[in-house]
Design a protein around this motif. Sequence first.
Motif, PDB file in Angstrom:
ATOM      1  N   UNK A   1       0.832  -1.199   0.000  1.00 32.94           N
ATOM      2  CA  UNK A   1       0.000   0.000   0.000  1.00 32.94           C
ATOM      3  C   UNK A   1       0.869   1.253   0.000  1.00 32.94           C
ATOM      4  N   UNK A   2       2.130   1.110  -0.403  1.00 36.56           N
ATOM      5  CA  UNK A   2       3.010   2.271  -0.491  1.00 36.56           C
ATOM      6  C   UNK A   2       2.712   3.036  -1.775  1.00 36.56           C
ATOM      7  N   UNK A   3       2.358   4.299  -1.637  1.00 33.86           N
ATOM      8  CA  UNK A   3       2.012   5.127  -2.795  1.00 33.86           C
ATOM      9  C   UNK A   3       0.909   4.465  -3.618  1.00 33.86           C
ATOM     10  N   UNK A   4      -0.291   4.493  -3.142  1.00 35.78           N
ATOM     11  CA  UNK A   4      -1.436   3.804  -3.723  1.00 35.78           C
ATOM     12  C   UNK A   4      -1.345   2.297  -3.427  1.00 35.78           C
TER      13      UNK A   4
ATOM     14  N   UNK B   1      -3.187 -12.930 -13.414  1.00 32.98           N
ATOM     15  CA  UNK B   1      -3.620 -12.508 -14.760  1.00 32.98           C
ATOM     16  C   UNK B   1      -3.622 -10.995 -14.918  1.00 32.98           C
ATOM     17  N   UNK B   2      -3.674 -10.240 -13.805  1.00 32.51           N
ATOM     18  CA  UNK B   2      -3.669  -8.785 -13.883  1.00 32.51           C
ATOM     19  C   UNK B   2      -2.821  -8.227 -12.742  1.00 32.51           C
ATOM     20  N   UNK B   3      -2.154  -7.116 -13.019  1.00 31.52           N
ATOM     21  CA  UNK B   3      -1.427  -6.376 -11.984  1.00 31.52           C
ATOM     22  C   UNK B   3      -1.812  -4.908 -12.113  1.00 31.52           C
ATOM     23  N   UNK B   4      -2.047  -4.262 -10.979  1.00 32.52           N
ATOM     24  CA  UNK B   4      -2.443  -2.854 -11.025  1.00 32.52           C
ATOM     25  C   UNK B   4      -1.834  -2.080  -9.873  1.00 32.52           C
ATOM     26  N   UNK B   5      -1.624  -0.800 -10.143  1.00 30.20           N
ATOM     27  CA  UNK B   5      -1.238   0.201  -9.144  1.00 30.20           C
ATOM     28  C   UNK B   5      -2.407   1.166  -9.123  1.00 30.20           C
ATOM     29  N   UNK B   6      -3.198   1.146  -8.038  1.00 21.11           N
ATOM     30  CA  UNK B   6      -4.494   1.806  -8.082  1.00 21.11           C
ATOM     31  C   UNK B   6      -4.843   2.435  -6.736  1.00 21.11           C
ATOM     32  N   UNK B   7      -6.009   3.056  -6.676  1.00 24.91           N
ATOM     33  CA  UNK B   7      -6.491   3.675  -5.445  1.00 24.91           C
ATOM     34  C   UNK B   7      -7.263   2.646  -4.610  1.00 24.91           C
ATOM     35  N   UNK B   8      -7.581   3.015  -3.373  1.00 19.41           N
ATOM     36  CA  UNK B   8      -8.244   2.077  -2.466  1.00 19.41           C
ATOM     37  C   UNK B   8      -9.755   2.298  -2.369  1.00 19.41           C
ATOM     38  N   UNK B   9     -10.333   3.053  -3.318  1.00 19.39           N
ATOM     39  CA  UNK B   9     -11.755   3.414  -3.241  1.00 19.39           C
ATOM     40  C   UNK B   9     -12.662   2.202  -3.052  1.00 19.39           C
ATOM     41  N   UNK B  10     -12.446   1.146  -3.853  1.00 23.11           N
ATOM     42  CA  UNK B  10     -13.353   0.002  -3.844  1.00 23.11           C
ATOM     43  C   UNK B  10     -13.181  -0.874  -2.603  1.00 23.11           C
ATOM     44  N   UNK B  11     -12.050  -0.735  -1.910  1.00 15.55           N
ATOM     45  CA  UNK B  11     -11.904  -1.412  -0.621  1.00 15.55           C
ATOM     46  C   UNK B  11     -12.702  -0.668   0.438  1.00 15.55           C
ATOM     47  N   UNK B  12     -12.603   0.644   0.410  1.00 15.86           N
ATOM     48  CA  UNK B  12     -13.249   1.439   1.451  1.00 15.86           C
ATOM     49  C   UNK B  12     -14.766   1.453   1.314  1.00 15.86           C
ATOM     50  N   UNK B  13     -15.278   1.345   0.066  1.00 12.83           N
ATOM     51  CA  UNK B  13     -16.741   1.357  -0.075  1.00 12.83           C
ATOM     52  C   UNK B  13     -17.347  -0.050  -0.081  1.00 12.83           C
TER      53      UNK B  13
END
Length: 266
Positions: free
Chosen positions: A30-33, A60-72
């Motif tokens: 969770x370092x920098x997104x 199959x997928x790798x992403x550097x993303x925000x945490x919006x969908x975890x929090x909601x």
Amino acid sequence: MVGRRRPTAGDVFEIPVDGNGVAYGQVLSTEEFVHLVVFDGVHEPEVAHDLGTVLRAPVVLYAWTRDDFFRDGRWPVVESRALEPNATPPVEFIEMARPDEFQVVDWAGNVLRPASAAEIEKAPFRSISSPESVQEATEAWHGARPWEDRHLSLRPWDKRNAERDDEATRLLRRLREQEELSGSSDPDANEIHYFLFSREDAASAAERRLRRLGRVRVDTGASASGSPGCLIAVSTSVAASPSRAELEALAAELDSEYDGSETELR
């Protein structure tokens, strides 16, 4: 089931797929997104699954993303587990160390080596993806929606990226092959992004993170738009510059305001 909360490294979470199943992912850092991977396979929802088996499936997928969908709560965390070697995405990115100098980094930003000319030409630049794009790519990979070439940005190791022809790849080709173009863009152009802080302590705390984007200059005084405050200017190559939406999201994470950008010709 842990449910909604801010993610932490090791969290195993569910991604709904077309209302009829779930895919599983795991948070790497969770370092920098949020760095995360998604594993192959769709599983029956609301059923306890053997996570040991689930997490041995291919990434199959790798992403550097925000945490919006975890929090909601859209991506509920089900358990936290140690990261296995299988979860390490097979990716290498190009990152600007300083103007005119590039380096190869792994998913975590660890420097592997200086970048060769061939790697600068072909290897992907790391970029931030929205949670929505991760959701759509997961659904598309598992057949719940049509697959689009833009989803390949979440599969940087996929050889099909060499054949991609979309807005992002056309931009990179244009920037990487400037000498072949007749356009007016200067191949030596840098993009300077401005982040405005109301408190100097917040700016100081954010400076280290912003150095990951490029060369940093800190000024105490007016912003580019004339507002008072502490200003951090980050200089990146045009090719390595994140989108405005990504920069605005980063500013929100840093308790600052994205104050626009300008092109610097050298």
